[in-house]
Design a protein around this motif. Structure first.
Motif, PDB file in Angstrom:
ATOM      1  N   TYR A  18     -11.297 -31.321 -36.446  1.00 23.32           N
ATOM      2  CA  TYR A  18     -11.145 -29.871 -36.287  1.00 23.32           C
ATOM      3  C   TYR A  18     -10.561 -29.234 -37.547  1.00 23.32           C
ATOM      4  O   TYR A  18     -11.063 -28.206 -38.034  1.00 23.32           O
ATOM      5  CB  TYR A  18     -10.235 -29.579 -35.094  1.00 23.32           C
ATOM      6  N   LEU A  42     -18.481 -28.082 -33.894  1.00 22.11           N
ATOM      7  CA  LEU A  42     -17.500 -28.608 -32.951  1.00 22.11           C
ATOM      8  C   LEU A  42     -18.136 -28.981 -31.615  1.00 22.11           C
ATOM      9  O   LEU A  42     -17.667 -29.896 -30.928  1.00 22.11           O
ATOM     10  CB  LEU A  42     -16.394 -27.570 -32.720  1.00 22.11           C
ATOM     11  N   LEU A  46     -12.798 -31.129 -28.865  1.00 21.45           N
ATOM     12  CA  LEU A  46     -13.493 -30.327 -29.883  1.00 21.45           C
ATOM     13  C   LEU A  46     -14.365 -29.249 -29.251  1.00 21.45           C
ATOM     14  O   LEU A  46     -14.461 -28.130 -29.774  1.00 21.45           O
ATOM     15  CB  LEU A  46     -14.339 -31.243 -30.772  1.00 21.45           C
ATOM     16  N   LEU A  97     -12.251 -26.322 -28.201  1.00 21.78           N
ATOM     17  CA  LEU A  97     -11.849 -25.539 -29.374  1.00 21.78           C
ATOM     18  C   LEU A  97     -13.006 -24.724 -29.943  1.00 21.78           C
ATOM     19  O   LEU A  97     -12.778 -23.711 -30.609  1.00 21.78           O
ATOM     20  CB  LEU A  97     -11.284 -26.462 -30.456  1.00 21.78           C
TER      21      LEU A  97
END
Length: 478
Positions: free
Chosen positions: A58, A110, A134, A137
């Motif tokens: 990330y 992501l 991920l 996010l």
């Protein structure tokens, strides 16, 4: 100096006043991953490992994208210094489009992290948790990128305290949200490591909502007429100009972060205790990095305002004051860190083997702080002058070629050097990195002096559509 927000006739005091809230905001941002690590460590070792893998991916995506959004800071600063508020308002709206386009790219990466996770060769359970982390996010990235429009705007006009307040509030809210989503409260299941991402996602949208509310309700921003000027479609010529600055800035951030990432991967081949000692020192270096970074941000914002207002000698004076302040802070940091090195490393671990590895490495951190301060401030001041391509090339030559390449040669004794030229192991990487910082600082300082002389001989072109300043400039404490 109606559009240059100096709090004092002394530029150093003005920079320091601006740097303090920026520093607090940066430390609050750094505190989020620290909280995640501490709290997930209490849940399970598998989730902690998944967090480590997911967070590294990330950060490798987020930091370059955030670097691209940094192109807004000098642009806003120039327009504000010139009193060109119509262009400033249009840039805010185009900045939102830039944030959404950048976020779309980042969210896609992501959402499909399989190729990146395959490099870790991790167990299936760990990969599954890191993938969920991920993908959660990915939904927060648009909010994070759009928030950068607000934060860069405020930093550019020397008004960072509201940004600081939002970031500190976010850090405080992170604790209960992490508890709820990591350990499972109020009927919500325990998600472990991915729960951190859920808390981070909620906070990202909360921070964006707070920023929008402030822009709408605070009369200070009325001079921009952000909400009364209607919807604006993307203007590709403006986005192109922002990307001309943003892409090299993003590359700079990418080179900086990957220089440490790859260093850790190479050192991991040497041994577990050695890479653990390296990681501790790298974390210390990251925290210390925040101090000159805050000073560099403050200096860059004020220099950009001076350039927009055509106050070129004042821009040079502020640039010098910022460098001097950063160096003075760096000297204090270096001396303090040296004398407290045992206590600092002892706060991280009591393992004697790791402590023995880390102690020699922290010496390098203390030694390069002086040059580190020059390197960071010079780079950010050059951004205010909108000079970004040459620094990117220098970053590549120093951090990757000299730092990583030279570190690999020394660490693994590729050329079979003889003492005292022989510095192997993790020390080889840190020695080469220190040399790269010295070379980078000298190169950027030379480039900055050249740009300043050229700019003062041939002043910047006047910005289009200058307007009268109708806003009520509030005291700096706002």
């Amino acid at each position: 100096m109606k559009n240059i927000r100096l709090t004092s006739s002394n530029p150093t005091l003005s920079i320091a006043s601006l740097a303090v809230p920026i520093l607090i905001g940066l430390l609050a941002a750094v505190g989020n991953p620290v909280l995640d690590t501490i709290m997930v460590a209490r849940f399970s070792s598998t989730d902690l490992a998944a967090l480590a893998v997911g967070a590294s991916i990330y950060v490798s995506i987020f930091v370059p994208l955030a670097g691209m959004m940094s192109s807004l800071t000098p642009t806003f600063g120039h327009f504000y210094g010139a009193g060109n508020f119509r262009e400033m308002r249009d840039t805010v709206k185009q900045g939102i489009w830039l944030a959404l386009f950048i976020a779309a790219v980042g969210s896609t990466l992501l959402s499909f992290p399989g190729a990146l996770l395959s490099l870790a060769k991790a167990p299936p359970e760990l990969v599954e948790k890191a993938t969920l982390y991920l993908r959660v996010l990915a939904f927060s990235l648009p909010a994070s990128m759009c928030f950068f429009v607000y934060s860069t705007l405020n930093n550019a006009i020397a008004r960072p305290k509201m940004v600081m307040a939002i970031q500190v509030s976010g850090l405080l809210l992170k604790i209960p949200l992490n508890i709820v989503f990591i350990f499972g409260w109020f009927g919500i299941p325990a998600f472990g490591g991915p729960g951190c991402a859920m808390a981070t996602g909620l906070l990202a949208w909360f921070m964006l909502a707070a920023a929008i509310a402030i822009l709408r309700l605070d009369s200070f921003y009325s001079f921009l007429h952000l909400f009364g000027s209607g919807f604006v479609w993307p203007r590709w010529h403006m986005l192109k100009e922002l990307l001309k600055l943003g892409i090299p800035m993003g590359m700079n951030s990418f080179i900086e972060i990957t220089s440490f990432t790859f260093m850790a991967l190479f050192i991991a081949r040497i041994g577990v205790d050695i890479v653990a000692g390296h990681q501790i020192v790298a974390n210390i270096s990251t925290v210390l990095y925040m101090l000159p970074l805050a000073t560099a941000n403050a200096t860059s914002a004020l220099v950009a305002q001076c350039l927009g207002a055509k106050r070129l000698p004042l821009a040079r004076q502020i640039a010098f004051s910022g460098q001097r302040l950063a160096v003075c802070i760096a000297i204090v940091i270096a001396i303090s860190s040296w004398f407290l090195r045992h206590q600092i490393i002892g706060a991280y671990t009591s393992n004697e083997s790791i402590v023995t590895t880390a102690l020699p490495l922290i010496t390098f951190v203390c030694c390069y702080q002086f040059f580190f301060a020059f390197q960071i401030t010079s780079g950010y001041i050059l951004r205010a002058y909108k000079v970004v391509l040459a620094p990117t090339l220098l970053y590549f030559l120093t951090f990757w070629c000299v730092g990583l390449g030279g570190g690999y040669i020394l660490a693994f004794d590729v050329f079979h050097l003889q003492p005292p030229a022989r510095i192997t192991g993790a020390g080889g990487f840190w020695f080469a990195y220190s040399i790269s910082v010295v070379l980078q600082s000298m190169s950027l300082m030379t480039l900055l002096k050249t740009i300043q002389r050229r700019t003062e001989k041939k002043p910047l072109k006047r910005l289009k559509r200058p307007e009268e300043n109708h806003c009520r400039i509030r005291p700096f404490c706002c």
